[in-house]
Design a protein around this motif. Sequence first.
Motif, PDB file in Angstrom:
ATOM      1  N   VAL A 306      32.742   9.527   1.601  1.00  0.00           N
ATOM      2  CA  VAL A 306      33.567   8.504   2.222  1.00  0.00           C
ATOM      3  C   VAL A 306      32.658   7.414   2.766  1.00  0.00           C
ATOM      4  N   ASP A 307      32.931   6.162   2.432  1.00  0.00           N
ATOM      5  CA  ASP A 307      32.143   5.025   2.899  1.00  0.00           C
ATOM      6  C   ASP A 307      32.634   4.603   4.277  1.00  0.00           C
ATOM      7  N   ILE A 308      31.731   4.645   5.280  1.00  0.00           N
ATOM      8  CA  ILE A 308      32.100   4.254   6.647  1.00  0.00           C
ATOM      9  C   ILE A 308      31.314   3.025   7.102  1.00  0.00           C
ATOM     10  N   ALA A 309      30.642   2.339   6.192  1.00  0.00           N
ATOM     11  CA  ALA A 309      29.866   1.155   6.578  1.00  0.00           C
ATOM     12  C   ALA A 309      30.722   0.106   7.279  1.00  0.00           C
ATOM     13  N   PRO A 310      31.971  -0.141   6.840  1.00  0.00           N
ATOM     14  CA  PRO A 310      32.780  -1.139   7.571  1.00  0.00           C
ATOM     15  C   PRO A 310      33.112  -0.730   8.998  1.00  0.00           C
ATOM     16  N   LEU A 311      33.028   0.557   9.310  1.00  0.00           N
ATOM     17  CA  LEU A 311      33.380   1.034  10.648  1.00  0.00           C
ATOM     18  C   LEU A 311      32.190   1.045  11.608  1.00  0.00           C
ATOM     19  N   ARG A 312      31.035   0.677  11.149  1.00  0.00           N
ATOM     20  CA  ARG A 312      29.842   0.732  12.009  1.00  0.00           C
ATOM     21  C   ARG A 312      29.988  -0.096  13.280  1.00  0.00           C
ATOM     22  N   PRO A 313      30.451  -1.346  13.220  1.00  0.00           N
ATOM     23  CA  PRO A 313      30.567  -2.130  14.472  1.00  0.00           C
ATOM     24  C   PRO A 313      31.461  -1.472  15.515  1.00  0.00           C
ATOM     25  N   ALA A 314      32.481  -0.735  15.061  1.00  0.00           N
ATOM     26  CA  ALA A 314      33.384  -0.079  16.015  1.00  0.00           C
ATOM     27  C   ALA A 314      32.815   1.250  16.500  1.00  0.00           C
ATOM     28  N   LEU A 315      32.054   1.959  15.662  1.00  0.00           N
ATOM     29  CA  LEU A 315      31.522   3.259  16.032  1.00  0.00           C
ATOM     30  C   LEU A 315      30.293   3.171  16.928  1.00  0.00           C
ATOM     31  N   THR A 316      29.565   2.077  16.851  1.00  0.00           N
ATOM     32  CA  THR A 316      28.322   1.971  17.619  1.00  0.00           C
ATOM     33  C   THR A 316      28.558   2.041  19.125  1.00  0.00           C
ATOM     34  N   PRO A 317      29.510   1.294  19.737  1.00  0.00           N
ATOM     35  CA  PRO A 317      29.732   1.414  21.195  1.00  0.00           C
ATOM     36  C   PRO A 317      30.167   2.820  21.611  1.00  0.00           C
ATOM     37  N   ILE A 318      30.981   3.474  20.756  1.00  0.00           N
ATOM     38  CA  ILE A 318      31.428   4.826  21.085  1.00  0.00           C
ATOM     39  C   ILE A 318      30.227   5.790  21.085  1.00  0.00           C
ATOM     40  N   ALA A 319      29.353   5.632  20.105  1.00  0.00           N
ATOM     41  CA  ALA A 319      28.170   6.499  20.016  1.00  0.00           C
ATOM     42  C   ALA A 319      27.231   6.265  21.188  1.00  0.00           C
ATOM     43  N   ASP A 320      27.084   5.018  21.603  1.00  0.00           N
ATOM     44  CA  ASP A 320      26.216   4.731  22.763  1.00  0.00           C
ATOM     45  C   ASP A 320      26.758   5.372  24.028  1.00  0.00           C
ATOM     46  N   ALA A 321      28.074   5.311  24.209  1.00  0.00           N
ATOM     47  CA  ALA A 321      28.678   5.918  25.397  1.00  0.00           C
ATOM     48  C   ALA A 321      28.496   7.433  25.377  1.00  0.00           C
ATOM     49  N   ALA A 322      28.664   8.031  24.201  1.00  0.00           N
ATOM     50  CA  ALA A 322      28.485   9.485  24.106  1.00  0.00           C
ATOM     51  C   ALA A 322      27.028   9.879  24.378  1.00  0.00           C
ATOM     52  N   ARG A 323      26.126   9.090  23.912  1.00  0.00           N
ATOM     53  CA  ARG A 323      24.710   9.407  24.134  1.00  0.00           C
ATOM     54  C   ARG A 323      24.364   9.297  25.616  1.00  0.00           C
ATOM     55  N   SER A 324      24.930   8.311  26.299  1.00  0.00           N
ATOM     56  CA  SER A 324      24.685   8.172  27.740  1.00  0.00           C
ATOM     57  C   SER A 324      25.251   9.355  28.505  1.00  0.00           C
ATOM     58  N   ALA A 325      26.401   9.844  28.073  1.00  0.00           N
ATOM     59  CA  ALA A 325      27.005  10.989  28.751  1.00  0.00           C
ATOM     60  C   ALA A 325      26.152  12.242  28.560  1.00  0.00           C
ATOM     61  N   PHE A 326      25.667  12.441  27.371  1.00  0.00           N
ATOM     62  CA  PHE A 326      24.827  13.613  27.136  1.00  0.00           C
ATOM     63  C   PHE A 326      23.483  13.501  27.855  1.00  0.00           C
ATOM     64  N   ARG A 327      23.011  12.284  28.061  1.00  0.00           N
ATOM     65  CA  ARG A 327      21.748  12.121  28.785  1.00  0.00           C
ATOM     66  C   ARG A 327      21.903  12.565  30.229  1.00  0.00           C
ATOM     67  N   MET A 328      23.089  12.440  30.782  1.00  0.00           N
ATOM     68  CA  MET A 328      23.314  12.833  32.170  1.00  0.00           C
ATOM     69  C   MET A 328      23.259  14.347  32.343  1.00  0.00           C
TER      70      MET A 328
END
Length: 376
Positions: A306-328
């Motif tokens: 499945v090609d998800i390249a068009p969804l990258r701009p929308a997935l990036t903020p969600i991934a950053d938030a998840a990474r910050s939560a796991f860092r805590m």
Amino acid sequence: MPLPGRIERTGETRATQGERGGVRGRHGEGTDWVTMATTMATTLRAVPRARPNRANGRTRGTQKWDTRRVWRTRASEEGEAGTNEPPKDENETKETVDRTEKAEEEDEETTESKDVFERWSSFDDEMKTEKMQETADEVLDNVASAVTGQMPLADLKACLLDSFYGTERGLKASADTRAEVGELIAQLEARNPTPNPTEALEKLNGEWKLEYTSNSELFFILAAQNLPLLEVGDILQTIDVNTMTVENKAELKTPVVTGSVGATASFEIRSPTRLQIKFNESTLYTPQPVDSLEIPGSLEIFGQRVDIAPLRPALTPIADAARSAFRMVSDRPDLRIPIKNEQAQSWILTTYLDDTLRIARGDGGSVFVLSKQNVW
């Protein structure tokens, strides 16, 4: 006054000589030969003798005491007793002392160098002996293989590892591949260099990585590979013969965090080939955020890409938030869950073991092939 040793020429003497029938000398004078010889001997004894110096042809006078030559030194000239040793040169004596000290230093350096050489030679001999033993084992294996028509052990191991390619550690192995793997495993087990593995715990000790298995329980973990954004990393088994424990651990990776799940067990030796395993606890290791976020351009979901390249701009903020939560929560301790079920036991039979490869069979008939990673 008449000269010593000479006869005074008087008329009486000449007359007496003539009467005695004497003979004349060079000057026509009559001479008594006996008297003249005695006079000459007396004269010669009165004159100091001279001895030739054979070194340079010259003559020198010497004085003798007790028939020995005495060297004239400054002490003897000042009235002290002479010595029968030649005078010593101070510079020559100093040079002799310097040469002696230098020779002693060279001897010490030579001794030290010899000790170092002997130590290194001993170490080198041990390494050579070990290497020669390994070479001898390999040669004997090759000879035995040539005589029996069997494949050398090293080549057989290489063929087994090559047969795992594309099987995802056995999860996607076809029937033909399973049959080939089973045949290669049987050949290795028949030529096991460690027939009593539980008596060679130093070879069991260390970290082992799973290369292939037919265990259905592990297939559940391996199947997680098919979930979106999840990758199953190495599956490791660590054996510590000092504490008599076994730890199984599976690594899980996502684009945001990495984590692991595992189980710890104790073991007992029940036979020369069998270990009895009792699981004590399971562990959920604290997830750790990745250093850099990478969202793939496509995902494989249930066998479909499945090609998800068009969804990258929308997935990036969600991934950053998840990474910050796991860092805590990344500094939180691991979650350990005790296993109190007495039925959580199993046994494992080691059917092949050497320094780099281990083959084991479980109580359900499943097979495990593991390669050595680290030795403690």
